[in-house]
Design a protein around this motif. Structure first.
Motif, PDB file in Angstrom:
ATOM      1  N   SER A  75       0.850  -1.189   0.000  1.00 15.84           N
ATOM      2  CA  SER A  75       0.000   0.000   0.000  1.00 15.84           C
ATOM      3  C   SER A  75       0.886   1.239   0.000  1.00 15.84           C
ATOM      4  N   TYR A  76       0.458   2.256  -0.738  1.00 13.40           N
ATOM      5  CA  TYR A  76       1.235   3.489  -0.891  1.00 13.40           C
ATOM      6  C   TYR A  76       0.362   4.710  -0.626  1.00 13.40           C
ATOM      7  N   GLN A  77       0.970   5.722  -0.069  1.00 10.55           N
ATOM      8  CA  GLN A  77       0.386   7.058  -0.039  1.00 10.55           C
ATOM      9  C   GLN A  77       1.457   8.050  -0.459  1.00 10.55           C
ATOM     10  N   GLN A  78       1.117   8.884  -1.425  1.00  7.58           N
ATOM     11  CA  GLN A  78       2.073   9.871  -1.950  1.00  7.58           C
ATOM     12  C   GLN A  78       3.388   9.203  -2.341  1.00  7.58           C
ATOM     13  N   ASP A  79       3.258   8.045  -3.001  1.00 11.21           N
ATOM     14  CA  ASP A  79       4.385   7.267  -3.532  1.00 11.21           C
ATOM     15  C   ASP A  79       5.312   6.714  -2.452  1.00 11.21           C
ATOM     16  N   GLU A  80       4.895   6.758  -1.188  1.00 14.87           N
ATOM     17  CA  GLU A  80       5.685   6.186  -0.097  1.00 14.87           C
ATOM     18  C   GLU A  80       4.976   4.940   0.424  1.00 14.87           C
ATOM     19  N   PRO A  81       5.709   3.833   0.640  1.00 13.94           N
ATOM     20  CA  PRO A  81       5.052   2.611   1.132  1.00 13.94           C
ATOM     21  C   PRO A  81       4.523   2.782   2.547  1.00 13.94           C
ATOM     22  N   VAL A  82       3.333   2.279   2.776  1.00 13.87           N
ATOM     23  CA  VAL A  82       2.694   2.303   4.097  1.00 13.87           C
ATOM     24  C   VAL A  82       2.777   0.924   4.745  1.00 13.87           C
ATOM     25  N   SER A  83       2.512  -0.110   3.965  1.00 17.89           N
ATOM     26  CA  SER A  83       2.590  -1.476   4.486  1.00 17.89           C
ATOM     27  C   SER A  83       2.955  -2.412   3.347  1.00 17.89           C
ATOM     28  N   THR A  84       3.591  -3.530   3.707  1.00  9.92           N
ATOM     29  CA  THR A  84       3.949  -4.570   2.747  1.00  9.92           C
ATOM     30  C   THR A  84       3.484  -5.911   3.298  1.00  9.92           C
ATOM     31  N   SER A  85       2.701  -6.639   2.513  1.00  3.11           N
ATOM     32  CA  SER A  85       2.162  -7.930   2.941  1.00  3.11           C
ATOM     33  C   SER A  85       2.535  -9.014   1.948  1.00  3.11           C
TER      34      SER A  85
END
Length: 327
Positions: free
Chosen positions: A308-318
């Protein structure tokens, strides 16, 4: 934000059925009695969303808990005849919160910051047979960090058993902050709330394994492997209106839906899951959910990674692992 889970099954539990209560409403747990687990200790407001049913201390770092997995929950619906893998993650979350509040002295109102979460289930023992699934949970504490007598971080290892068989193993790791520290961390974002404006359209619920479109957390984009996070106002099972950010469980379930949508129309029923939280998912900014197939290290299995990304920065990786579909 982050969270991790692992289990080794070293502890033999006792058969216990005790509850917890907070008689004076102070938020600090008191003597255990034979009553149900209050929702405040697992951060759930609806009784039907409380999965943990009892807790008993074995020694200073080992505990025996019981849980009940519903077969007909309004949101945690079975998929291809198996309990949702997200249900295991929610159970681990609730167990860790309950232990923190009732056994480690964390007052209700303090904040938990997850580092990572990981668990493995045994599909043969996750089938739904039309009845709730009663579970015994062996939990042990590790890497417990205290400051001035207060818990600031911990890892909890867990094993789920039913009828003497191992159903799942996992662990979670998290830190705890006081309301004052949390206010400093969040700053102006502390007042952020989810708005109930127009929702983007959902992908067809059949692609995500959801019962209806209102449960779908994904909105389509011009790419078949990317979606925009959508949260319907009725998602009480996942969302507390008082949250100043998107809860981690929403991201976990959105990741599961993305893995299913990516692999549709094939049947993708994961048995193992891990996630790492990099930062908070904020309200008011689009959250992109991207999925891709990745090589699996286990023969006969298929892996899907969801970021998941917000403003091209990763938020979470599953990462989800499922048995490879045989043609």
């Amino acid at each position: 934000m982050s969270d991790t889970l692992y289990v080794d099954g070293r502890v033999r539990p006792r058969a216990v059925h005790t509850g917890l209560q907070d008689p004076d409403g102070s938020g600090v747990p008191r003597q255990r009695h034979d009553v149900g687990v209050p929702g405040k200790f697992v951060h759930r407001t609806a009784i039907e969303d409380v999965l943990i049913t009892s807790c008993d201390r074995l020694d200073d770092s080992h505990f025996s808990l019981t849980a009940r997995w519903p077969h007909d929950h309004r949101y945690f619906t079975p998929h291809h005849g198996h309990h949702s893998i997200v249900l295991a993650g929610e159970t681990i979350r609730q167990a860790a919160l309950l232990l923190s509040h009732t056994e480690l002295g964390v007052p209700v109102g303090h904040h938990f910051v997850l580092t990572d979460l990981a668990y493995t289930t045994h599909p043969d023992h996750l089938t739904v047979d039309g009845r709730p699934r009663e579970l015994l949970i062996e939990a042990s504490l590790a890497d417990t960090r205290m400051r001035a007598g207060k818990l600031v971080g911990c890892r909890v290892d867990m094993a789920f058993r039913a009828a003497g068989r191992t159903v799942a193993t996992g662990h979670t790791q998290y830190s705890v902050t006081t309301p004052a520290v949390y206010r400093r961390i969040r700053g102006e974002r502390l007042a952020a709330r989810r708005t109930n404006g127009p929702l983007p359209p959902p992908v067809p619920h059949q692609l995500t394994g959801s019962l209806e479109d209102g449960d779908v957390l994904l909105s389509p984009t011009d790419r078949s492997d990317r979606w925009i996070l959508r949260i319907a106002p009725g998602h009480a099972a996942l969302v507390n209106p008082a949250n100043d950010h998107v809860p981690g469980m929403v991201l976990l379930d959105a990741a599961q839906q993305a893995a299913r949508a990516l692999t549709a129309p094939s049947s993708f029923v994961p048995y193992a899951f891990s996630t790492e939280f990099h930062r908070y998912a904020e309200h008011g900014a689009p959250c992109v959910i991207a999925a891709r197939r990745v090589p699996s290290a286990v023969p006969g299995t298929a892996d899907v990674e969801v970021v998941s990304y917000q403003q091209d920065e990763p938020v979470s990786t599953s990462l989800f692992t499922a048995p490879e579909r045989r043609r």
